[in-house]
Design a protein around this motif. Sequence first.
Motif: not given
Length: 99
Positions: A7-36
């Motif tokens: 996160t820099t100033d008012n921008k967040i960059t989320i980097k996805v590595s490998g398979r983007f599927d249901f196994s990453s659901h919780q981790e992905f969601r926690q990241i975007y829900e935790s931003v200010s």
Amino acid sequence: MAVTATTTDNKITIKVSGRFDFSSHQEFRQIYESVSDDVTSYTVDMSEATYLDSSALGMLLLMRDHAGGDNSKIDIINCNDDVKKILTISNFGQLFTIS
């Protein structure tokens, strides 16, 4: 599958590595829900994503709703040909900026 964020100033960059599927659901969601509330710009970097399935499309839509729906600014960048094809077939270009 790994998801990291910077996160820099008012921008967040989320980097996805490998398979983007249901196994990453919780981790992905926690990241975007935790931003200010100051974050107004979202970037999803797919440069290391090798695969994308329908649950990943759903996660992107949930993030879009969280970010403000039609008023959100979300860029999906560095997609390989396979990932870009899935996003295009799904008409995600109407909801996100894809490059």
